[in-house]
Design a protein around this motif. Structure first.
Motif, short mmCIF file in Angstrom:
data_model
loop_
_atom_site.label_atom_id
_atom_site.label_comp_id
_atom_site.label_asym_id
_atom_site.label_seq_id
_atom_site.Cartn_x
_atom_site.Cartn_y
_atom_site.Cartn_z
N ASN A 296 1.07 -1.08 -0.46
CA ASN A 296 2.02 -2.08 -0.24
C ASN A 296 1.31 -3.44 0.47
O ASN A 296 1.26 -4.43 0.15
CB ASN A 296 3.11 -1.83 0.49
N ARG A 297 0.54 -2.77 1.60
CA ARG A 297 -0.10 -3.81 2.43
C ARG A 297 -1.24 -4.48 1.93
O ARG A 297 -1.37 -5.82 1.96
CB ARG A 297 -0.45 -3.20 3.85
N LEU A 298 -2.33 -3.82 1.37
CA LEU A 298 -3.31 -4.21 0.32
C LEU A 298 -2.85 -5.14 -0.72
O LEU A 298 -3.48 -6.25 -0.58
CB LEU A 298 -4.15 -3.17 -0.25
N THR B 163 4.21 -8.33 -2.59
CA THR B 163 4.13 -6.62 -2.74
C THR B 163 4.35 -6.38 -4.12
O THR B 163 4.58 -7.01 -5.06
CB THR B 163 5.50 -6.43 -2.01
N PHE C 36 2.23 2.95 1.64
CA PHE C 36 1.96 2.01 2.70
C PHE C 36 0.99 1.25 2.57
O PHE C 36 0.80 0.05 2.50
CB PHE C 36 2.20 2.62 4.11
N TYR C 37 -0.25 1.84 2.22
CA TYR C 37 -1.46 1.11 2.16
C TYR C 37 -1.60 0.16 1.13
O TYR C 37 -1.94 -0.83 1.14
CB TYR C 37 -2.60 2.27 2.18
N LYS D 119 -0.24 -6.68 -0.85
CA LYS D 119 0.48 -8.25 -0.59
C LYS D 119 -0.92 -9.13 0.20
O LYS D 119 -0.77 -10.35 -0.29
CB LYS D 119 1.49 -7.77 0.72
N ASP D 120 -1.70 -8.52 0.78
CA ASP D 120 -2.77 -9.14 1.34
C ASP D 120 -3.78 -9.83 0.44
O ASP D 120 -3.98 -10.95 0.42
CB ASP D 120 -3.86 -8.25 2.24
N ARG D 121 -4.18 -9.19 -0.78
CA ARG D 121 -4.61 -9.74 -1.89
C ARG D 121 -4.03 -10.75 -2.87
O ARG D 121 -4.72 -11.61 -3.22
CB ARG D 121 -5.49 -8.65 -2.73
#
Length: 194
Positions: free
Chosen positions: A120-122, A130, A117-118, A124-126
Motif C-alpha cells: 500500500n505504502r510503496l 493506493t 502494508f508495504y 502510493k509513493d510510486r
C-alpha cells in the motif's frame, strides 16, 4: 568501457557508501568476504573498505569469481535497476486483469511477495494511488468505455466492471468524473452531435 583512471578509488568508495545511482553502469564493486558484486546504488549493507574491489564491467567481476547481487542485479544489461518497479508493474497488471473480481489487498500483496502494508505504502509513493484507488480508476475507465460503446445501462455497467453495490459504482463514478453515468453518456452524445 570506462577508463579506470577517470574515476578515483576514493570517488568509487564514496559512491558505494552513499549508494549513488549516478555511477551505475560506470563501475561495479565486489565484496571479497561475500563473493558478491553490486551496482554503486545497491542498498545492501555497506561493506568494509578493505574488503572491496572495483570493476568497470560486470563480465570482469564474474570472471574474477564474483556472483551478481540478487538485490541490485548488476548482471542485467540495463543502466539502472529498480527491484521495486517489478512490484509496481505486477500490482498494476494484477489489478488491470482482475478488476471485475472482488480482489483484496492481502491477495495482491501475497501474489507480488510483500506485506499488504508495504505494498500500500510503496504503490502510493510510486504512483500516487493506493492499490484500492488504482482498482477504482481501472473500473471507472472500463465503465466509461462500456457506457460509450455498448447498449448496457448504468446498472449493468456497474456490475460488469466489478461493483457489488450500484450505489458504490455511482459514487465512485461521480467522484472520478464529476458526473453520474447517465450524465456522462448524455454529455458524450451532445459533444458528438454538435
Amino acid at each position: 568501457m570506462l577508463d579506470q583512471n577517470k574515476i578515483s578509488k576514493d570517488t568509487m568508495w564514496e559512491a558505494t557508501v552513499t549508494c549513488n545511482p549516478e555511477y551505475d553502469g560506470k563501475f561495479f564493486y565486489a565484496i571479497k568476504t561475500t563473493g558478491i558484486f553490486c551496482r554503486p546504488s545497491c542498498k545492501s549493507k555497506t561493506p568494509k573498505y578493505k574488503n572491496v574491489s572495483y570493476f568497470f564491467d560486470a563480465a570482469n567481476a564474474q570472471k574474477a569469481g564474483y556472483r551478481p547481487c540478487k538485490r541490485c542485479r548488476p548482471d542485467l544489461k540495463i543502466k539502472k535497476y529498480d527491484p521495486l518497479e517489478s512490484i509496481i508493474e505486477d500490482t498494476k497488471r494484477i489489478i488491470e486483469n482482475n478488476y471485475r473480481k472482488n480482489i483484496h489487498l492481502i491477495d495482491i500483496a501475497s501474489d507480488v511477495g510483500v506485506s499488504p502494508f508495504y505494498l500500500n505504502r510503496l504503490f502510493k509513493d510510486r504512483t500516487g494511488y493506493t492499490p484500492r484507488m488504482f482498482l477504482e480508476k481501472a473500473r471507472i475507465e472500463q465503465a466509461k468505455e462500456l457506457l460509450l460503446t455498448t447498449t448496457l445501462n448504468s446498472t449493468e455497467v456497474g456490475y460488469q466492471v466489478g461493483y457489488i453495490s450500484i450505489s458504490s459504482f455511482y459514487n465512485a463514478f461521480k467522484r472520478s468524473t464529476g458526473l453520474t453515468p447517465s450524465q456522462f453518456q448524455a454529455n458524450y452524445v451532445e459533444t458528438t452531435t454538435e
